[in-house]
Each structure stands twice: as structure tokens, then as C-alpha cells.
Design an enzyme around this catalytic site. Sequence first.
Site, PDB file in Angstrom:
ATOM      1  N   GLU A   1     -19.516  -8.283  -4.647  1.00  0.00           N
ATOM      2  CA  GLU A   1     -20.368  -8.052  -3.471  1.00  0.00           C
ATOM      3  C   GLU A   1     -21.593  -8.935  -3.632  1.00  0.00           C
ATOM      4  O   GLU A   1     -21.801  -9.542  -4.676  1.00  0.00           O
ATOM      5  CB  GLU A   1     -20.731  -6.563  -3.353  1.00  0.00           C
ATOM      6  CG  GLU A   1     -21.427  -5.965  -4.562  1.00  0.00           C
ATOM      7  CD  GLU A   1     -22.932  -6.143  -4.554  1.00  0.00           C
ATOM      8  OE1 GLU A   1     -23.539  -6.166  -3.460  1.00  0.00           O
ATOM      9  OE2 GLU A   1     -23.526  -6.279  -5.641  1.00  0.00           O
TER      10      GLU A   1
ATOM     11  N   SER B   1     -26.566  -5.122  -8.751  1.00  0.00           N
ATOM     12  CA  SER B   1     -27.319  -6.300  -8.333  1.00  0.00           C
ATOM     13  C   SER B   1     -27.601  -7.192  -9.547  1.00  0.00           C
ATOM     14  O   SER B   1     -26.650  -7.593 -10.232  1.00  0.00           O
ATOM     15  CB  SER B   1     -28.613  -5.873  -7.620  1.00  0.00           C
ATOM     16  OG  SER B   1     -29.216  -6.965  -6.970  1.00  0.00           O
TER      17      SER B   1
ATOM     18  N   HIS C   1     -24.857  -3.550  -2.241  1.00  0.00           N
ATOM     19  CA  HIS C   1     -25.969  -3.685  -1.315  1.00  0.00           C
ATOM     20  C   HIS C   1     -25.648  -3.186   0.091  1.00  0.00           C
ATOM     21  O   HIS C   1     -26.487  -3.331   0.990  1.00  0.00           O
ATOM     22  CB  HIS C   1     -26.423  -5.147  -1.240  1.00  0.00           C
ATOM     23  CG  HIS C   1     -27.008  -5.664  -2.517  1.00  0.00           C
ATOM     24  ND1 HIS C   1     -26.221  -6.216  -3.516  1.00  0.00           N
ATOM     25  CD2 HIS C   1     -28.287  -5.710  -2.980  1.00  0.00           C
ATOM     26  CE1 HIS C   1     -26.995  -6.588  -4.517  1.00  0.00           C
ATOM     27  NE2 HIS C   1     -28.255  -6.292  -4.221  1.00  0.00           N
TER      28      HIS C   1
END
Length: 304
Positions: free
Chosen positions: A202, A108, A274
Site C-alpha cells: 500500500e 507506513s 493509509h
Amino acid sequence: MKPRSLRPGDTIQFVTPASPLSADKLEFMTRLLEAAGYKTKVAKHALDADGYLAGSDLDRATDFQAAFDDPETSAVMCTRGGYGCSRIMPFLDFERISNSGKMLIGFSDITMLHLALNRLGTPTVHGPMALTLHYPREPWVYDSFLRALNGDLTFPNEAPKPTTLVGGVAEGETVGGCLCLLTDSIGTPWALETEGKLLVIEDVDENPHRIDAMFSHLVNSGLAEKAAGFVIGEMTRTDERADEAIGAKPWREIVRDRLGPLGKPLIIDLPIGHAKNMLTLPLGLQARLDADSGVITYLEPLCA
């Protein structure tokens, strides 16, 4: 510049370089690591909070740097992402971190830290964090994670297989992470480099038109064309965030439209990042993408 292999008895230190985490959300990861034979340590400011940041920039940066300088620590695990890593980048000595021989684990917002270390030739681990595993996951998620800590780069057979959008085989260094951080990095000293590499992407909670805009930025900047191939995870909750005022397309159609015409090997829906359940995927290592069969094979070890 590769991290050293982890062994039972080694210490993994928790740091929080981005958004804050409460102490209760450290419990499961602590139990998981200690059951696997590792020791754990919590950085001084890992549980600080200042709005959307885990304390001041200087405290977060100091914790991060100190964890890699700490002779008792063998690996550094980020507790969560969120936002804030870009703010501490100027305070960090990435050359010293790179030469520490310690594994970095996270994803992330941690994408910025992956990019900086991968540019220096240091592999990192795009994998679950304390917040991630605070919520129940499929057994293969824990299996993939613990395998990577041991230097085993094979994926569990139980993990869902990706879909092929463009066939073919490509080899290159895995690089990438969260799409919005990849585009944010452009123009910085730690910018995404894609020449001859397998680009891993992603993201989460972005509107479809924003996903289109970011993929278009990668195309327009020439970074997408330079890549050898593409490994796309999930744009989590993107389709649910469609803005009726502007209209929307399914995010998978956007990926096909933006990257498909490049003709590079391209797979989609690899469970990383995620997604509800995720693989642990090392970055900064040479790998082979067989898009026809949806298989990624690493061509070198993660650890020294």
C-alpha cells in the site's frame, strides 16, 4: 522468536522512531488501550521534535531499543510514521529485538522495521498507530486492532472485501508494507525478500507515475516474479495527485498492468495502511491467499 500473547495488565510502550507527534494525539490511543485493560508507557523522547524527525537519530534509536529491552514492556507501538526509520536502522540490535518476545505495531515508515524483524523470523503487526486512531474510524477498525493484540487473526465481517484481479490460491509468509519503503530497502541489509511469499503493498500521496516506477522496479528487479501472490491495499490520494504536465493513469490500472501479467493470485483494495479505515494485518506469518474469494487465512498463530 514470536511475540508473547498480550494479557490485561500488560504494558504497551509508545515510541516515535520517525516523524514527530504532539501529546494530544496520544490521548485517544491511550484511552482505547487502557479501556481494553492494558497499561501504557511513553518513551523518553517520544514527543521530541526536530523538523520532520522526532528528535535526533540516536535518541529515537535509543528509545526504540530500550523499549524492547524494558522488562516492564510487553509490546511496542509506534506513534506515527512519516519519515526517519531508515536513519536509525544502523543503531539497532535487531537480533536482540527479535529475541525480546515483544510485539511491534505500526505501519507506513515503520515498514523498514517490519522488514528487518521479518527477515529474522519474527512476526510483526501492520496496524494503526496513535496518529491513525486520533481521527474517528469505523467500529470494525478498532475491533480488528484489538483482536490482533489478543492474537485473534480473523478479520471483522464488516470490513470491505477486496477485488480479485487474478484468481487462484497461494500460500506463503506475509511480507511488505508501504511501497516506497519496500523499494527504498533494496540494496540494504534489511532488503525486501519475496521468494515464495505473499507480498503486501500500500502507499500514500505518491503521483501515479511514481507508483508505476516503483511497481516497475519490483518487476525489473525480479522481486515481483519471485512472490507467490499479491495483496494490494490502497494507493491513497494517488489519483488526486495526477501531474497534468506528464499525464496519468488511475493507480488501479497501473497495478493491473504491472502485476497482472505475472499470473500470480492478486487482490486489490484490501483496506490496510493509509486507507480511511484499515484492517490490522500481521506480517511474517504463513498465510493462504484465496484470491477467488478475496480471503486471507493465517496458517499459524501470531503469538508464542
